[in-house]
Write a protein that holds these residues in place. Structure first.
Motif, PDB file in Angstrom:
ATOM      1  N   VAL A 199       0.840  -1.209   0.000  1.00  0.00           N
ATOM      2  CA  VAL A 199       0.000   0.000   0.000  1.00  0.00           C
ATOM      3  C   VAL A 199       0.869   1.251   0.000  1.00  0.00           C
ATOM      4  CG1 VAL A 199      -1.652   1.328   1.375  1.00  0.00           C
ATOM      5  CG2 VAL A 199      -1.994  -1.121   1.044  1.00  0.00           C
ATOM      6  N   VAL A 200       1.896   1.277   0.822  1.00  0.00           N
ATOM      7  CA  VAL A 200       2.808   2.434   0.864  1.00  0.00           C
ATOM      8  C   VAL A 200       3.518   2.601  -0.479  1.00  0.00           C
ATOM      9  CG1 VAL A 200       4.934   3.312   1.904  1.00  0.00           C
ATOM     10  CG2 VAL A 200       3.107   2.423   3.354  1.00  0.00           C
ATOM     11  N   VAL A 206       1.062   4.131  -3.019  1.00  0.00           N
ATOM     12  CA  VAL A 206       0.856   5.567  -2.793  1.00  0.00           C
ATOM     13  C   VAL A 206       2.071   6.361  -3.277  1.00  0.00           C
ATOM     14  CG1 VAL A 206       0.598   7.326  -0.992  1.00  0.00           C
ATOM     15  CG2 VAL A 206      -0.787   5.256  -0.920  1.00  0.00           C
ATOM     16  N   LEU A 207       3.266   5.915  -2.956  1.00  0.00           N
ATOM     17  CA  LEU A 207       4.471   6.625  -3.381  1.00  0.00           C
ATOM     18  C   LEU A 207       4.656   6.600  -4.899  1.00  0.00           C
ATOM     19  CD1 LEU A 207       6.981   5.594  -0.583  1.00  0.00           C
ATOM     20  CD2 LEU A 207       5.849   7.793  -0.900  1.00  0.00           C
ATOM     21  N   THR A 262       2.250   6.302  -7.114  1.00  0.00           N
ATOM     22  CA  THR A 262       1.206   7.167  -7.671  1.00  0.00           C
ATOM     23  C   THR A 262       1.628   8.622  -7.579  1.00  0.00           C
ATOM     24  OG1 THR A 262      -0.477   5.561  -7.020  1.00  0.00           O
ATOM     25  CG2 THR A 262      -1.236   7.798  -7.516  1.00  0.00           C
ATOM     26  N   TRP A 263       2.167   9.020  -6.439  1.00  0.00           N
ATOM     27  CA  TRP A 263       2.659  10.390  -6.277  1.00  0.00           C
ATOM     28  C   TRP A 263       3.755  10.694  -7.293  1.00  0.00           C
ATOM     29  CZ3 TRP A 263       7.590  12.004  -4.922  1.00  0.00           C
ATOM     30  CH2 TRP A 263       7.726  13.369  -4.684  1.00  0.00           C
TER      31      TRP A 263
END
Length: 105
Positions: free
Chosen positions: A85-86, A89-90, A92-93
């Motif tokens: 999950v982390v 998110v990273l 995607t950023w």
């Protein structure tokens, strides 16, 4: 679209009114976008591809192998899921940050 500018459907219906030029709209011409060469685009896509392979294949595999010997199944699965999950998110950023941006009027 008239005279190279986007026209709002109804006056005052744009949520961005006042954000761009005089009427809040950004130019709808190709010159309004920052041009990007093929080499730069391929480099950026290669970076995303390599980081995705590392984040979603290599790291979870190594983490799963290590944690299988040291902790219980519930904690192991939770930690691997948290890492995925982390990483998502990273990545995607990073994907959003690497996108070319249009100029504001």
């Amino acid at each position: 679209m008239a005279n190279g500018r986007q026209e709002p459907a109804t006056s005052g219906s744009s949520p961005e009114a006042g954000a761009g030029g005089q009427d809040g709209w950004v130019e709808a011409t190709p010159a309004a976008l920052r041009e990007e060469s093929w080499g730069t685009a391929i480099w950026k896509s290669a970076v995303i591809l390599v980081l995705s392979a590392l984040a979603f294949v290599v790291v979870p595999d190594r983490l799963f192998s290590y944690l299988a010997l040291h902790v219980g199944p519930r904690l192991r699965d939770t930690l691997v899921l948290l890492e995925v999950v982390v990483a998502f998110v990273l990545l995607t950023w990073l994907f959003i940050r690497l996108q070319p941006r249009g100029r504001r009027a």
